[in-house]
Each structure stands twice: as C-alpha cells, then as structure tokens.
Scaffold this motif. Structure first.
Motif: not given
Length: 232
Positions: A195-198, A206-208
């Motif tokens: 899980t990523r906040s975006a 792209e955040a991983v």
C-alpha cells in the motif's frame, strides 16, 4: 382349484406362457426354520425397508440356521389376470423373513420348476464372486510378498555395497528400488501487494522500488527458511 392366465415369456428354457393351476396346500419347509416353498412372505433389507415381497423359495444347498440364499417371486400387476412374473434373490437372515397376511393367493403349481434356474443362477453368481474375491486376495498377497522381498534386497545391497548393481537389477526386472533422500530445487514466483499513498495509481506504482520489495519480503516472510532474489 383356481385357474389363472399369465404371460411371463420363458425362463431357463421353459415356456411359462400358458394356463396353470395353483397349489392347493403348502408343502413342508425344505429347511427347518424357514417358510414353506410357495409361502407369501416379505423380506426386510435389514434397515427398516422392504427388499421384496412374494412367493418364497430357499436354496437348501446354501442354507444354515441363521441365513440362506432365497428367491422371492411376484407378479405384476399384482392382482390382474394378465400379468408377468419377476424375481429377487439374495442371502437373507431368518429374522428378516416375515409372513404377509394379505397375499394374491397361493403360488402357481409350476412354482418349483420356475425357481430352480433362479437358484442355479444365484449359485453361479456366488461362485464367480468368490473366485473374484480369491483372485483379489492372491494379487494383494503377491504385491505384499514383492514389497517385502524388495525391502530385504535393498538392505542386503546396502550392507554389501552393491547399490548401483542392485538399482540396475531392479530397473531391469521392474522391481521397486531403494528409497533415498533427494534435494529438490523449486523456483516460485510471488505476487505482492503493498500500500502506498499517492494521487494516482501510476504515482503509487512508481513509488515502489526494489528496495521496498526486499524490505517487504523481510518484514512479512522472515519466518520462511527460503532464499529469494528480486528480478529487475
């Protein structure tokens, strides 16, 4: 004597499509403890149901005090003048046989001739079943003998340092070889969800990076004794 008309085709080479008289009186039982030949009975299936109802006959060659091979014959429709005859056979306990108070009448006079081939067929079927069971037992015993022989031969080969020769012998003769421990390497591909906040799915993807994946594996799968690599 009562006279009835029936149509039953043939059984055992005899033609039953004619007119016949019925028995005036029941004969003495063939086997003590069982109903007389031609008595109208009900056979229980042993679980509260009814296996068959009809005129009774016992195969005296296969009868004991507790159970016997019996045949039951009835006609369909039960009370109609024009009818056909059907039969049921089986190994029955004496306690599963009971009289029927309301019946379509006495058995036909030819009843004894009618049930004779039925008993003979049932005897042949029992013999075939016994042969099949005996053959299955022999096959099972042979497989067990081969298994014990193979185990003993494996032990002898180990004790005499003849493992490779023994394996070739087993392969040649279709015998089971020795069981040994082998290491098996398995490649497994795992799909992970993090899980990523975006602001969008694209930004989250792209955040991983690979370091995030490695850390996620360490945090969540450290209890597994596995080696892992992360593909680019």
């Amino acid at each position: 004597m009562l006279e009835v008309v029936f149509d039953n085709g043939s059984l055992g080479g005899a033609d039953w499509s004619n007119r016949a008289v019925v028995l005036e009186a029941l004969p003495e039982p063939l086997v003590a403890g069982y109903p007389a030949e031609g008595a109208y009975v009900q056979i229980s299936d042993g679980s509260g149901g009814i296996a068959a109802s009809g005129w009774f006959s016992v195969d005296e060659r296969n009868a004991t005090e507790t159970h016997a091979s019996v045949a039951v014959v009835w006609r369909e429709p039960l009370m109609a003048v024009e009818h056909t005859y059907k039969s049921w056979t089986g190994l029955v306990r004496t306690r599963d046989i009971s009289p029927v108070t309301v019946s379509p009448g006495a058995a036909p006079a030819w009843f004894g001739e009618y049930v004779r081939p039925i008993h003979e067929r049932a005897a042949v079927e029992r013999t075939l079943q016994a042969v099949r069971e005996s053959a299955n037992t022999e096959r099972a015993n042979h497989r067990e003998w081969v298994r014990r022989l193979s185990e003993s031969a494996c032990e002898w080969a180990d004790e005499n340092s003849l493992c490779s020769e023994f394996e070739r012998f087993c392969e040649q003769w279709g015998l089971e070889g020795r069981e040994r421990d082998f290491d098996v390497e398995v490649n497994v591909t795992v799909a992970l969800t993090m899980t990523r906040s975006a602001r969008s799915q694209e930004d989250a993807d792209e955040a991983v990076d690979l370091d995030d994946v490695r850390q996620h594996l360490r945090d969540n799968f450290s209890y597994l004794d596995v080696n892992f690599t992360v593909g680019e």
